[in-house]
Design a protein around this motif. Structure first.
Motif, mmCIF file in Angstrom:
data_model
loop_
_atom_site.group_PDB
_atom_site.id
_atom_site.type_symbol
_atom_site.label_atom_id
_atom_site.label_comp_id
_atom_site.label_asym_id
_atom_site.label_seq_id
_atom_site.Cartn_x
_atom_site.Cartn_y
_atom_site.Cartn_z
ATOM 1 N N THR A 218 0.828 -1.202 0.000
ATOM 2 C CA THR A 218 0.000 0.000 0.000
ATOM 3 C C THR A 218 0.870 1.262 0.000
ATOM 4 N N ASP A 242 -8.263 -4.485 -1.065
ATOM 5 C CA ASP A 242 -7.841 -4.791 0.298
ATOM 6 C C ASP A 242 -8.994 -4.538 1.264
ATOM 7 N N ARG A 245 -8.176 -6.214 5.851
ATOM 8 C CA ARG A 245 -7.573 -5.643 7.063
ATOM 9 C C ARG A 245 -8.293 -4.341 7.442
ATOM 10 N N ASP A 288 -4.149 -2.020 -5.554
ATOM 11 C CA ASP A 288 -3.568 -2.559 -4.324
ATOM 12 C C ASP A 288 -4.332 -3.826 -3.940
HETATM 13 MG MG LIG Z 1 -1.727 -2.995 2.288
#
Ligand SMILES: [Mg+2]
Ligand SMILES: Nc1nc2c(ncn2[C@@H]2O[C@H](COP(=O)(O)OP(=O)(O)OP(=O)(O)O)[C@@H](O)[C@H]2O)c(=O)[nH]1
Length: 400
Positions: A218, A242, A245, A288
């Motif tokens: 990232t 992503d 997370r 990403d």
């Molecule tokens: Mg990341």
């Protein structure tokens, strides 16, 4: 001929006993100091072993009781008889009386091990042998088991750069095949140069970053976005898959907001194509992805499904140069299924040896596109040429 050994405390005791038992014609043929056998071993008292002989006038040895029958003879005869008898009785039939007298060691028996003279000689031999071996070993160690005699500093240091052992061996064998006149260190650099590939930069279309968790995907995306948008004045779009997370989306959204570039979050595979489509007017779209363990085939397959929908041929595997050498292979192999095109190596600022760069590139057999050298967005990202990589790998340069 009677030959008899006496263990006595001193010579006068020996003479008294020999005279009494063997008669006045007996001659002493050897004498030596020994330690008494027994449990006390080395600490036992020293005594004397005296060997005496007398010719009793018969061909066969007689018992000591026959001593009274012994006749007096000249000393010369006695010695000749003793010599003959000793030749016959000796373990080593070649030994003469003189030899026996002068070289007690030739008759070494178990108790000889207690003889301090012999013991000291043996210890001395052993110590000098050990010294020799020690000198030999330390000289071998200091010049690499003689392998490094006359070798260049670069050659000697190859093992200090954190290169994998098989890579060092490959370099050494390739250098040995190079029969040109150039310096050995130049040959090594030449070999290293052939092992390293630098990627052509492709700063348009869809560019996807994949890699293990926490390697800096990232952050690298943010740096690239900054570089393309702020320095190269390109129209940049950002997409993230992503969703795994907590906070991951916000991380990239913050950068997108600061740089004022479009940003999309993709939650499912079917959303990916639409997201890419929506950024058709961008020069470059950076995607990403979630950090995945290369050992988890399920996760990697899921990632592949997302990536396939981007139709990108500009896929970069991001790896940290702090990755353990033993893990490099499994990461490279685990991500192979994604058909990545290039390698990005991060965290060069966190190490002092850069051999892992070559370990990674050699394992992946893919060209290096970028390196990341710190946490600052957008500055800490670089492109390196082959010489710069060689200088880092061989410790000529470093990243501070
Ligand atoms: Mg990341
Ligand atoms: N020292 C140093 N730190 C870095 C570098 N690149 C990234 N980091 C730091 O590494 C940490 C993880 O970076 P991320 O960009 O979140 O890593 P990621 O690969 O996206 O992580 P996941 O999304 O969890 O897989 C952050 O604290 C970054 O600041 C670098 O080149 N040098």
């Amino acid at each position: 001929m009677i030959i008899k050994k006496y263990i006595v405390n001193n010579m006068s005791e020996a003479v008294t006993r020999i005279r009494y038992e063997l008669g006045k014609d007996a001659v002493i043929i050897s004498q030596r100091k020994i330690r008494k056998k027994g449990f006390t071993g080395l600490f036992s008292k020293k005594v004397m072993e005296v060997t005496a002989a007398v010719d009793n006038g018969t061909k066969n040895d007689k018992k000591i009781e026959n001593k009274k029958n012994t006749t007096s003879r000249p000393m010369e005869d006695s010695l000749a008889a003793i010599k003959k008898a000793m030749d016959k009785h000796s373990d080593n039939s070649k030994l003469s009386v003189e030899k026996i007298e002068n070289t007690d060691i030739t008759k070494a028996s178990v108790e000889d091990y207690n003889n301090p003279k012999i013991k000291t000689e043996r210890e001395d031999d052993l110590i000098s042998e050990m010294r020799e071996m020690k000198t030999m070993l330390s000289s071998m160690a200091s010049n690499g088991g003689n392998l490094f005699n006359g070798k260049s500093e670069l050659y000697k240091n190859l093992r200090n750069y954190d290169l994998k052992e098989n890579l060092v061996e490959e370099i050494i064998s390739r250098v040995s095949l190079d029969k040109s006149d150039i310096d050995e260190s130049e040959k090594i650099k030449k070999v290293l140069g052939h092992m390293i590939n630098v990627a052509e930069v492709k700063d348009n279309g869809v560019m996807v970053l994949v890699g293990p968790t926490g390697v800096g995907k990232t952050t690298t995306i943010a740096k690239l976005a900054g570089r393309f948008a702020l320095i190269e004045k390109k129209k940049v779009g950002l997409i993230t898959v992503d969703t795994y997370r907590i906070g991951a989306v916000d991380q990239l959204r913050t950068y997108a907001d600061i740089m004022n570039i479009p940003f999309k979050v993709v939650f499912s595979i079917k959303d990916m194509e639409a997201a890419v489509d929506s950024m058709k007017d961008c020069d470059v779209v950076l995607v990403d992805t979630t950090g995945r363990s290369s050992k988890n085939k399920m996760q990697i397959s899921e990632l592949r499904a997302f990536i396939d929908k981007t139709h990108s041929d500009n896929l970069h595997l991001v790896m940290s140069c702090t990755t353990k050498n033993s893990d490099i292979k499994s990461i490279v192999e685990g991500y192979e299924v994604l058909n990545y095109n290039n390698i990005i190596i991060t965290k060069l600022d966190e190490t002092t040896t850069y051999g892992s760069m070559l370990n990674i590139l050699n394992e992946a057999q893919k060209p290096l596109s970028y390196v990341s050298v710190g946490q600052n967005v957008p500055d800490d990202i670089k492109r390196l040429d082959i010489n710069e990589i060689i200088n880092l790998v061989t410790g000529v340069d470093s990243i501070c």
